[in-house]
Design an enzyme around this catalytic site. Structure first.
Site, PDB file in Angstrom:
ATOM      1  N   GLU A  52      -5.251  -8.633  -0.670  1.00  0.00           N
ATOM      2  CA  GLU A  52      -6.091  -8.304   0.484  1.00  0.00           C
ATOM      3  C   GLU A  52      -7.522  -8.160  -0.008  1.00  0.00           C
ATOM      4  OE1 GLU A  52      -4.939  -5.188   3.209  1.00  0.00           O
ATOM      5  OE2 GLU A  52      -2.796  -5.614   2.938  1.00  0.00           O
ATOM      6  N   GLU A  57       0.831  -1.209   0.000  1.00  0.00           N
ATOM      7  CA  GLU A  57       0.000   0.000   0.000  1.00  0.00           C
ATOM      8  C   GLU A  57       0.866   1.259   0.000  1.00  0.00           C
ATOM      9  OE1 GLU A  57      -3.142  -0.098   2.926  1.00  0.00           O
ATOM     10  OE2 GLU A  57      -4.136  -1.779   1.922  1.00  0.00           O
TER      11      GLU A  57
END
Length: 514
Positions: free
Chosen positions: A317, A195
């Protein structure tokens, strides 16, 4: 007039309204299978977050909780039964604050740190590189290590790769030997940051692309170990990120990640995991199914730069994200898991199977005690969630050939201008030629009479399991651990290539043709 279909398991009964029964038709193209469903689509994710690691996977060798070399015996055995193919670690946001050398050597000498991302709890580093990679060996799964790009150096990541994978007479290999591991581990999957647009550094895609090129250069292949290098990808609808990475990094990466959560939003309440109405339930189904549109758009961008599909997309995810359970620590993301979550799992997996020409891995968040977990623990107790049972029922699809299907069913318009089909399905053929079909009746109230055209398939009967419950809000607790649990399913008949299935409301079934 109503008839009841009784399913032989405690606390499990589904009322089927025969007068209001709906219908759906499916055609399985058993002769058109091309793509393999990679087992890694059923991947897991473990982060240093709440009680995922400590108290979930790991209790230490001296714990009075039964353990195998420090790993909880009950959790370990449950995960073995699940055939976990790949496990991602140490994060998540934690990965970009994790300094691996703090987690090696004698445990009493390992420094503590504050887990600033997740509740400010103290991390004692007793679960580190050795503990993770040894667990993967014991489970028989591939490790997926996320490297620190946000706060770590190129040298730190390069040395970590050497420590894990070099068998030579090198400084890091010798340090590993000093710490008790002579032979290098096999490591395939290496994430270069996580991220990076957010908690991993708040970067622009152009800047991260340059960092990826730099960091990945020094992540070398040692002694026959071949790294599969994964760039930190986009969050759900950020298509620009994917475009920039494909343009500026291209084939320097083996894979590009993507994150997509079934969540109401990122500010304010996300809603209760257990207290919701039918409108909330159907909205959740629409939101989880939107992952298909997201996958299509990212795949289209990747196709523009990589027509031969050499670069994999990894949804590393995904899953539901609700408010933490009342009375639990804020930032630990501990949530219960109802029949609604089971449907998010089954519907999502059905979608993933359709895109395996590009999608090569998916990792649900997370494995124990965090978000849409497989398992919940409390002290010495353990409970398996409805999502666990979906993964167990679906594991027959791992490494099987995906069979295209045509599906016709009723649809429902739901909140936020989404449309939800009332039936979801997927089919596969394993290496022995056995066909498995998974069906989900999303309708909360009415049964489905499903007619399945099997073509030239020679099957004469089918056996299966069903997962359902009295209410959508039902879940397994430590006091009542078997409220939502699979049971044998027999409401199926085959005659001359046509299979009829009576699927109760709000139920998930996996069938094996024989």
């Amino acid at each position: 007039m109503k008839a009841k279909l009784l399913v032989s398991t405690a606390f499990l009964a589904a009322s089927v309204s025969l007068s209001a029964q709906k219908s759906a038709t499916i055609t399985v193209h058993a002769d058109q299978g091309k793509e393999i469903i990679p087992k890694e689509i059923y991947g897991q994710f473990a982060e240093h977050l709440g009680s995922c690691i400590y108290g979930g996977l790991w209790v230490g060798e001296n714990s009075d909780i039964p353990n195998i070399k420090g790993y909880r015996t009950d959790v370990f055995n449950a995960l073995k039964d699940l055939s976990v193919p790949v496990l991602r670690w140490p994060g998540g946001c934690f990965a970009d604050e994790y300094h691996w050398m703090d987690g090696i050597g004698p445990k009493e000498n390992r420094p503590k740190m504050v887990n600033n991302n997740w509740g400010g709890t103290i991390e004692d580093n007793s679960f580190g590189t050795h503990e993770f990679l040894n667990l993967c060996e014991m489970l028989g799964c591939e490790p997926y290590v996320s490297g620190n790009v946000g706060s770590g150096t190129v040298e730190e990541l390069a040395k970590w790769v050497e420590y894990m994978t070099s068998d030579g007479d090198s400084p890091m290999a010798n340090l590993r030997r000093k710490n008790g591991r002579d032979k290098a581990w096999k490591l395939k999957y290496l994430g270069v940051g996580n991220e990076s647009w957010g908690c991993g550094g708040s970067m622009r895609p152009e800047y991260y692309a340059d960092l990826y090129r730099r960091y990945s250069t020094y992540c070398r292949n040692y002694d026959g170990n071949r790294l599969f290098k994964i760039a930190s990808g986009a969050s759900d609808y950020d298509y620009k990120w994917t475009d920039v990475l494909m343009n500026r990094v291209g084939h320097r990466m083996d894979g590009l990640s993507l994150h997509y959560y079934t969540v109401t939003g990122w500010s304010g309440s996300k809603g209760s995991a257990t207290q919701f109405n039918k409108d909330d339930y159907y909205w959740t189904m629409g939101k989880c199914l939107e992952v298909e549109d997201v996958l299509k758009k990212h795949c289209t961008i990747m196709d523009k730069y990589d027509k031969d599909k050499k670069i994999a997309l990894l949804l590393d995810e995904w899953g539901t994200w609700w408010d933490e359970e009342p009375g639990t620590i804020k930032g630990h993301l501990y949530q219960q898991n109802t029949l609604r979550d089971a449907f998010v799992a089954s519907l999502s997996l059905d979608v993933f199977h359709k895109y395996t020409d590009r999608l090569k891995m998916a990792n649900i968040a997370q494995i124990v005690n965090v978000l849409q977990s497989m398992i919940l623990t409390k002290d010495k107790e353990m409970v398996l969630t409805p999502t666990y049972y979906v993964f167990k029922m679906y594991k027959v699809h791992q490494d099987a050939t995906y069979l295209p299907i045509d599906l016709t069913c009723e649809k429902m318009s739901v909140r936020d201008n989404r449309t939800v089909p009332m039936v979801s399905a997927t089919a596969s053929k394993n290496k022995d030629g056995v066909i498995h079909i998974s069906l989900s009746n999303v309708d909360a109230d009415e049964a489905q009479e499903i007619t399945i055209n099997l073509g030239d398939t020679k099957a004469k009967k089918a056996i299966g399991e069903i997962l359902t419950a009295s209410k959508l809000t039902d879940y397994n607790s430590f006091e009542k651990p078997n409220i939502v649990k699979p049971a044998p399913f027999k409401e199926v008949k085959i005659n001359k290539g046509t299979m009829k299935v009576k699927l109760p409301a709000k139920s998930i079934v996996t069938l094996e043709l024989q």
